[in-house]
Design a protein around this motif. Structure first.
Motif, PDB file in Angstrom:
ATOM      1  N   GLN A 154       0.345  -0.546  -0.089  1.00 59.62           N
ATOM      2  CA  GLN A 154      -0.335  -0.130  -0.023  1.00 59.62           C
ATOM      3  C   GLN A 154       0.837   0.828   0.008  1.00 59.62           C
ATOM      4  O   GLN A 154       0.361   2.297  -0.653  1.00 59.62           O
ATOM      5  N   GLU A 158       0.486   4.847  -2.970  1.00 58.47           N
ATOM      6  CA  GLU A 158       0.830   5.580  -2.453  1.00 58.47           C
ATOM      7  C   GLU A 158       2.411   6.533  -2.880  1.00 58.47           C
ATOM      8  O   GLU A 158       2.309   7.302  -3.628  1.00 58.47           O
ATOM      9  N   THR A 198      -7.436  -0.865 -10.872  1.00 60.01           N
ATOM     10  CA  THR A 198      -8.907  -0.945  -9.688  1.00 60.01           C
ATOM     11  C   THR A 198      -9.252  -2.389  -9.350  1.00 60.01           C
ATOM     12  O   THR A 198      -9.503  -2.427  -7.676  1.00 60.01           O
ATOM     13  N   GLU A 202      -8.551  -4.229  -5.818  1.00 59.01           N
ATOM     14  CA  GLU A 202      -9.627  -5.127  -4.921  1.00 59.01           C
ATOM     15  C   GLU A 202      -9.797  -6.810  -4.792  1.00 59.01           C
ATOM     16  O   GLU A 202      -9.716  -6.290  -3.402  1.00 59.01           O
ATOM     17  N   THR A 205      -6.528  -6.618  -1.982  1.00 61.49           N
ATOM     18  CA  THR A 205      -7.077  -5.635  -0.944  1.00 61.49           C
ATOM     19  C   THR A 205      -6.420  -4.373  -0.759  1.00 61.49           C
ATOM     20  O   THR A 205      -5.995  -4.072   0.740  1.00 61.49           O
ATOM     21  N   LEU A 206      -6.227  -3.923  -1.690  1.00 59.36           N
ATOM     22  CA  LEU A 206      -5.389  -2.519  -1.485  1.00 59.36           C
ATOM     23  C   LEU A 206      -6.317  -1.776  -2.540  1.00 59.36           C
ATOM     24  O   LEU A 206      -7.211  -1.637  -2.848  1.00 59.36           O
ATOM     25  N   ALA A 207      -5.924  -0.186  -1.703  1.00 60.25           N
ATOM     26  CA  ALA A 207      -6.918   0.786  -2.052  1.00 60.25           C
ATOM     27  C   ALA A 207      -6.200   1.469  -2.990  1.00 60.25           C
ATOM     28  O   ALA A 207      -4.797   2.065  -2.436  1.00 60.25           O
ATOM     29  N   PRO A 208      -6.882   1.991  -3.983  1.00 61.00           N
ATOM     30  CA  PRO A 208      -6.962   3.360  -5.207  1.00 61.00           C
ATOM     31  C   PRO A 208      -5.825   4.407  -3.753  1.00 61.00           C
ATOM     32  O   PRO A 208      -6.950   4.603  -3.783  1.00 61.00           O
ATOM     33  N   SER A 210      -5.679   8.656  -3.875  1.00 63.86           N
ATOM     34  CA  SER A 210      -6.086   9.461  -4.090  1.00 63.86           C
ATOM     35  C   SER A 210      -4.940  10.120  -5.355  1.00 63.86           C
ATOM     36  O   SER A 210      -3.832  10.547  -5.162  1.00 63.86           O
TER      37      SER A 210
END
Length: 246
Positions: A154, A158, A198, A202, A205-208, A210
């Protein structure tokens, strides 16, 4: 932008990333991955040779001159390719973002109005599809692995996310080549790329991250502080013995 300049830029992208990947030889988590990294690096270096060779046919330099006789300011690779990777998660994340782009970009480039460029892209696309499957699998494996592997992955996303924006930024000088069907419209690839990325994130279990920052300038020769030291190491032997034949 001339066709020659566009071809050299694509060659620079491939050469610089190939060199970054080659640095992982002997440093990967285990032998199989060490070989996979080295083979991926060779694919990108091979792509660079094809592009530089075509550039030479268009009236430029030979491939060695492009690779070894230019300073950082003369390179026009996009910035994401030149970044060093602090850990394996960073290497996997950068490769995944780039591979997802390549799968789309090379598909369209293989239909280029320039037959030579189309042929190079068609060959590279076969390799890119394999690269994408491999890097996506690592995203899932690390993202949905241990708490530590997920944290590192993650964080890598970032750190890298703002650099991917340059992959899709329209370059004003390329407009003529896009209009004549020689180059794809990079901006049009943004939506399908984001959908593809994306979906994998998903599953992992990682978030794109911002999209609140971005970089540019690579195609204009404006680089990070990381490129020049890498080129100095890569070009050392050639510059120490100019004109030598082995």
């Amino acid at each position: 932008m001339s066709l020659l300049e566009a071809v050299v830029g694509l060659g620079d992208d491939a050469l610089v990333l190939g060199q970054r990947l080659a640095a992982w030889c002997g440093k990967s988590p285990w032998l199989e991955e060490d070989l996979a990294m080295a083979n991926t690096a060779l694919d990108f270096l091979g792509r660079a040779r094809l592009l530089y060779g075509y550039a030479g046919q268009l009236g430029g330099c030979d491939e060695d001159a492009y690779a070894f006789q230019r300073d950082a300011r003369a390179f026009t690779n996009l910035l994401i390719y030149e970044l060093p990777c602090a850990d394996f998660a960073s290497a996997c994340a950068r490769q995944f973002l780039v591979d997802a782009f390549d799968a789309l970009h090379l598909e369209q480039l293989s239909a280029s109005a320039d037959p030579d460029l189309a042929g190079i892209a068609a060959k590279a696309r076969k390799e890119a599809l394999y690269h994408r499957r491999r890097s996506a699998a690592w995203m899932v494996r690390l993202g949905d692995g241990t708490a530590e592997s997920r944290r590192r992955m993650q964080q890598a996303l970032e750190d890298l996310w703002g650099y991917q924006a340059e992959l899709f930024a329209p370059v004003e000088a390329e407009a003529g080549l896009v209009a004549t069907g020689v180059l794809p419209d990079r901006a049009a690839l943004r939506t399908p790329w984001l959908e593809s990325v994306t979906a994998t994130l998903e599953e992992a279990t990682l978030a794109p991250p911002s999209a609140d920052w971005g970089v540019d300038g690579g195609r204009q020769g404006l680089h990070t502080e990381h490129l020049a030291p890498m080129l100095a190491e890569m070009q050392h032997l050639h510059r120490s013995h100019p004109g030598a034949r082995w």
